[in-house]
Design a protein around this motif. Structure first.
Motif, PDB file in Angstrom:
ATOM      1  N   ASP A 174       0.828  -1.210   0.000  1.00 63.88           N
ATOM      2  CA  ASP A 174       0.000   0.000   0.000  1.00 63.88           C
ATOM      3  C   ASP A 174       0.860   1.258   0.000  1.00 63.88           C
ATOM      4  O   ASP A 174       0.549   2.244  -0.682  1.00 63.88           O
ATOM      5  N   ALA A 175       1.958   1.225   0.776  1.00 65.41           N
ATOM      6  CA  ALA A 175       2.858   2.388   0.810  1.00 65.41           C
ATOM      7  C   ALA A 175       3.491   2.621  -0.566  1.00 65.41           C
ATOM      8  O   ALA A 175       3.636   3.768  -1.019  1.00 65.41           O
ATOM      9  N   LEU A 176       3.851   1.541  -1.251  1.00 64.48           N
ATOM     10  CA  LEU A 176       4.424   1.658  -2.589  1.00 64.48           C
ATOM     11  C   LEU A 176       3.403   2.227  -3.566  1.00 64.48           C
ATOM     12  O   LEU A 176       3.717   3.113  -4.383  1.00 64.48           O
ATOM     13  N   VAL A 177       2.169   1.756  -3.475  1.00 67.30           N
ATOM     14  CA  VAL A 177       1.116   2.250  -4.359  1.00 67.30           C
ATOM     15  C   VAL A 177       0.887   3.742  -4.143  1.00 67.30           C
ATOM     16  O   VAL A 177       0.721   4.507  -5.109  1.00 67.30           O
ATOM     17  N   GLN A 178       0.881   4.193  -2.900  1.00 68.60           N
ATOM     18  CA  GLN A 178       0.673   5.610  -2.621  1.00 68.60           C
ATOM     19  C   GLN A 178       1.762   6.467  -3.261  1.00 68.60           C
ATOM     20  O   GLN A 178       1.485   7.543  -3.802  1.00 68.60           O
ATOM     21  N   ARG A 179       2.997   5.985  -3.205  1.00 64.66           N
ATOM     22  CA  ARG A 179       4.093   6.740  -3.839  1.00 64.66           C
ATOM     23  C   ARG A 179       3.950   6.754  -5.356  1.00 64.66           C
ATOM     24  O   ARG A 179       4.231   7.758  -6.013  1.00 64.66           O
ATOM     25  N   LEU A 180       3.496   5.625  -5.933  1.00 63.49           N
ATOM     26  CA  LEU A 180       3.289   5.579  -7.384  1.00 63.49           C
ATOM     27  C   LEU A 180       2.149   6.500  -7.807  1.00 63.49           C
ATOM     28  O   LEU A 180       2.221   7.153  -8.862  1.00 63.49           O
ATOM     29  N   LEU A 181       1.099   6.564  -6.983  1.00 59.86           N
ATOM     30  CA  LEU A 181      -0.019   7.455  -7.312  1.00 59.86           C
ATOM     31  C   LEU A 181       0.382   8.929  -7.258  1.00 59.86           C
ATOM     32  O   LEU A 181      -0.253   9.785  -7.894  1.00 59.86           O
ATOM     33  N   ALA A 182       1.438   9.221  -6.503  1.00 65.01           N
ATOM     34  CA  ALA A 182       1.923  10.598  -6.418  1.00 65.01           C
ATOM     35  C   ALA A 182       2.812  10.968  -7.603  1.00 65.01           C
ATOM     36  O   ALA A 182       3.169  12.141  -7.774  1.00 65.01           O
ATOM     37  N   GLU A 183       3.182   9.985  -8.414  1.00 64.88           N
ATOM     38  CA  GLU A 183       3.987  10.239  -9.610  1.00 64.88           C
ATOM     39  C   GLU A 183       3.025  10.577 -10.749  1.00 64.88           C
ATOM     40  O   GLU A 183       2.362   9.694 -11.313  1.00 64.88           O
ATOM     41  N   ALA A 184       2.945  11.863 -11.098  1.00 65.69           N
ATOM     42  CA  ALA A 184       1.941  12.330 -12.059  1.00 65.69           C
ATOM     43  C   ALA A 184       1.895  11.529 -13.355  1.00 65.69           C
ATOM     44  O   ALA A 184       0.802  11.158 -13.816  1.00 65.69           O
ATOM     45  N   PRO A 185       3.038  11.212 -13.966  1.00 66.54           N
ATOM     46  CA  PRO A 185       2.950  10.493 -15.249  1.00 66.54           C
ATOM     47  C   PRO A 185       2.313   9.108 -15.124  1.00 66.54           C
ATOM     48  O   PRO A 185       1.716   8.610 -16.073  1.00 66.54           O
ATOM     49  N   ALA A 186       2.463   8.485 -13.965  1.00 68.38           N
ATOM     50  CA  ALA A 186       2.019   7.101 -13.811  1.00 68.38           C
ATOM     51  C   ALA A 186       0.706   6.962 -13.050  1.00 68.38           C
ATOM     52  O   ALA A 186       0.152   5.861 -12.975  1.00 68.38           O
ATOM     53  N   ALA A 187       0.209   8.065 -12.498  1.00 61.25           N
ATOM     54  CA  ALA A 187      -0.926   7.982 -11.571  1.00 61.25           C
ATOM     55  C   ALA A 187      -2.147   7.316 -12.198  1.00 61.25           C
ATOM     56  O   ALA A 187      -2.779   6.435 -11.588  1.00 61.25           O
ATOM     57  N   GLU A 188      -2.502   7.710 -13.424  1.00 61.38           N
ATOM     58  CA  GLU A 188      -3.710   7.167 -14.046  1.00 61.38           C
ATOM     59  C   GLU A 188      -3.571   5.667 -14.290  1.00 61.38           C
ATOM     60  O   GLU A 188      -4.511   4.889 -14.056  1.00 61.38           O
ATOM     61  N   LEU A 189      -2.396   5.254 -14.754  1.00 60.67           N
ATOM     62  CA  LEU A 189      -2.162   3.841 -15.027  1.00 60.67           C
ATOM     63  C   LEU A 189      -2.252   3.014 -13.742  1.00 60.67           C
ATOM     64  O   LEU A 189      -2.881   1.952 -13.698  1.00 60.67           O
ATOM     65  N   VAL A 190      -1.648   3.512 -12.667  1.00 60.62           N
ATOM     66  CA  VAL A 190      -1.658   2.798 -11.392  1.00 60.62           C
ATOM     67  C   VAL A 190      -3.051   2.770 -10.795  1.00 60.62           C
ATOM     68  O   VAL A 190      -3.484   1.764 -10.226  1.00 60.62           O
TER      69      VAL A 190
END
Length: 450
Positions: free
Chosen positions: A66-82
C-alpha cells in the motif's frame, strides 16, 4: 488490533496478490512513464514478489505494498495507469467449482533408512537424501546449511509431515494469527534432524534404503529461487507424502540466498551449481540401484535441470542404469526462447516431459520484469508448446506448489494432484481426469477443467 482468522488471511493475501500481479503486469508501461525513477520501484516490486512467494505475513506485505502504491499514485505520469490497476475487478458470477482434493537423533548410516508412520498421530517421518553445495552453518537443523556457496556435500534430512488436518500442497508452519509460536509435529511440516555423510557412505545408505523400499524408484526435487535448505527439505518431504511416493525422496539444494532481494545472486549461483547438480543426477541414475528416476524442478531450479538434460543423450550410461521416467518442469523460470533451443536437444531423453505453466504466477511475472522477455513457465499469449513436452496451462491451480497459501487462483487444487496421476499412476494427459485437450494438432496443449 484484532487477529485475523484463516479465511481473513486468505482474503487479504488474495487481494494483495491481485494488486501485486497487476503492478508487475504494468512494468513496461511504468518503465516508459517513470524513466530514471523506475529502477527503484522495480526493485521494490521484485522484493515484494519474493516475499509473497515465501508466504510472508500478509498484513505486513499489504502494508508495504500500500505504501508503494501511494508513492506511485503521487507520480503524475504514472498515476492514471496505477489507479486503474488499484481499482478492484468487477464481480463475476459463474458455476461453483467442485474440487477433489523436537529434534530426533539421526539414523546411523549402518541402518536401513526408511520412512515411518505413527498410526496414532498420523505423522510420517521422511528421510530426504540430499546433495547440496551450500556452506555449513551451525548444528541446529534450521541453520545446518546457509545461503553461501561451498563444495558438494551429501546427507540425510529427517522431516516429519502431518497427514491429518493439512491440505495437499500445504507446507504448514506456525502461524501468528493462530497464536502458534512453536512447531508442533501434529500440525506442521518440520525439519527434525540433518546428518551429513561422506559421498561413499551416502551412496551406500541410499542404495540399501532403496533396496528395502516398496518400489526401487527415486524422486528428485530441485527447488527454486529464494529458498533455504530447511524449506527445501520440508518441501521435498511434503511432496513425497502428498504424492504417496513409494520409493525414496532425493533433494538437490543449490545455494539459494533465500532472500527476495538477491534474485540476481541466485541467478548466478544456479549457473555455478549446474555441474554439481549434474553429478548428483548421474549418481541417482547409475550408482544406487534405482529402477526409475523422476525429477520435479520448480521455478529457477529448472535452469540446472534443463541445462543438464541437454547433455543426457550423450552420456554413456552403464548397463543396469535407471530409466529417466517423468521429468516435470514446474513453472520454469528460464527464458522461453532458451527453453525452445534446449528442448530439441533433450527430446526423447525421458519417458515423458511435462511443463506446468501459469498466467498468474507472481515469481514468473517478476522474472519477466527483470529480463524483458517471456519465461517458459508463463501461460497466456506466451504459452509454450514444443514437440516432446506435454504443456499444461495450470493457471487455475497453484504452480507455486504452496497450496492454500496462494489461494488467489480461485481454487484449492494444486498441480500435485495432477502429478500423482503422472508419477504414481503413470497416466498420459488424456487419461487424467482433471485435464482437457485444447488447441489443434499442430499446437495441442492441456488445461484444467472448470
Amino acid at each position: 488490533m484484532s487477529l485475523a482468522g484463516p479465511a481473513d488471511e486468505g482474503c487479504a493475501m488474495s487481494e494483495t496478490l491481485r494488486l501485486l500481479i497487476a503492478l508487475l503486469d504494468l512494468g513496461p508501461g511504468l518503465k516508459d512513464l517513470l524513466g530514471d525513477k523506475w529502477p527503484a520501484y522495480s526493485d521494490e516490486l521484485l522484493e515484494l514478489a519474493g516475499r509473497a512467494g515465501r508466504g510472508d505475513d500478509p498484513v505486513e506485505l499489504r502494508r508495504t505494498l500500500d505504501a508503494l502504491v501511494q508513492r506511485l499514485l503521487a507520480e503524475a505520469p504514472a498515476a492514471e495507469l496505477v489507479e486503474r490497476a488499484v481499482r478492484p475487478p468487477a464481480p463475476t458470477f459463474g458455476p461453483e467449482i467442485i474440487i477433489r482434493r523436537g529434534r530426533v537423533p539421526p539414523t546411523g548410516p549402518t541402518q536401513i533408512v526408511r520412512p515411518s508412520t505413527d498410526d496414532v498421530t498420523g505423522i510420517v517421518k521422511i528421510p530426504v537424501f540430499y546433495g547440496t553445495d551450500r556452506a555449513r552453518g551451525d548444528d541446529t537443523p534450521a541453520n545446518y546449511y546457509t545461503g553461501r556457496r561451498a563444495g558438494p556435500a551429501f546427507g540425510i534430512a529427517e522431516v516429519s509431515v502431518p497427514t491429518r488436518g493439512r491440505n495437499v500442497g500445504e507446507l504448514t508452519g506456525p502461524s501468528w494469527w493462530r497464536l502458534e509460536f512453536s512447531q508442533d509435529p501434529e500440525k506442521h511440516v518440520i525439519l527434525m534432524a540433518v546428518e551429513m555423510l561422506g559421498r561413499d557412505v551416502f551412496t551406500a545408505s541410499l542404495a540399501d534404503s532403496l533396496a528395502a523400499a516398496d518400489q526401487r524408484d527415486v524422486l528428485i526435487f530441485v527447488h527454486g529461487y529464494n529458498v533455504s535448505f530447511e524449506d527445501a527439505a520440508r518441501r521435498a518431504a511434503q511432496i513425497s507424502v502428498d504424492l504417496k511416493f513409494a520409493g525414496r525422496t532425493l533433494l538437490y539444494s543449490w545455494a539459494s540466498a533465500a532472500d527476495p532481494k538477491q534474485y540476481t545472486v541466485d541467478e548466478d549461483t544456479i549457473e555455478w551449481s549446474r555441474e554439481h547438480f549434474e553429478a548428483f543426477f548421474r549418481l541417482a541414475l547409475t550408482e544406487i540401484g534405482a529402477r526409475e528416476v523422476h525429477v520435479i524442478a520448480h521455478s529457477m531450479g529448472n535452469r540446472a535441470l534443463i541445462n543438464t538434460l541437454e547433455r543426457v543423450r550423450s552420456w554413456q550410461l552403464p548397463p543396469g542404469a535407471a530409466t529417466l521416467c517423468q521429468v516435470i518442469f514446474a513453472a520454469p523460470d528460464i527464458g522461453r526462447d532458451r527453453f525452445v533451443q534446449l528442448a530439441e536437444k533433450f527430446k526423447g531423453c525421458a519417458r515423458r516431459c511435462t511443463l506446468y505453466a501459469s498466467s498468474s504466477d507472481v515469481a514468473l511475472m517478476a522474472s519477466r520484469l527483470v529480463h524483458g522477455y517471456p519465461r517458459a513457465g508463463e501461460a497466456g499469449p506466451a504459452l509454450l508448446v514444443v514437440d516432446g513436452v506435454d504443456t499444461i496451462d495450470a493457471s487455475l491451480v497453484d504452480t507455486s506448489l504452496v497450496g492454500l497459501r496462494h489461494s488467489y487462483f480461485g481454487s484449492k487444487r494444486s498441480i500435485l494432484n495432477d502429478m500423482f496421476g503422472l508419477i504414481v499412476q503413470q497416466l498420459t494427459p488424456d487419461q487424467r481426469f482433471d485435464l482437457q485437450a485444447t488447441g489443434d494438432a499442430l499446437r495441442k496443449y492441456w488445461n484444467y477443467r472448470a
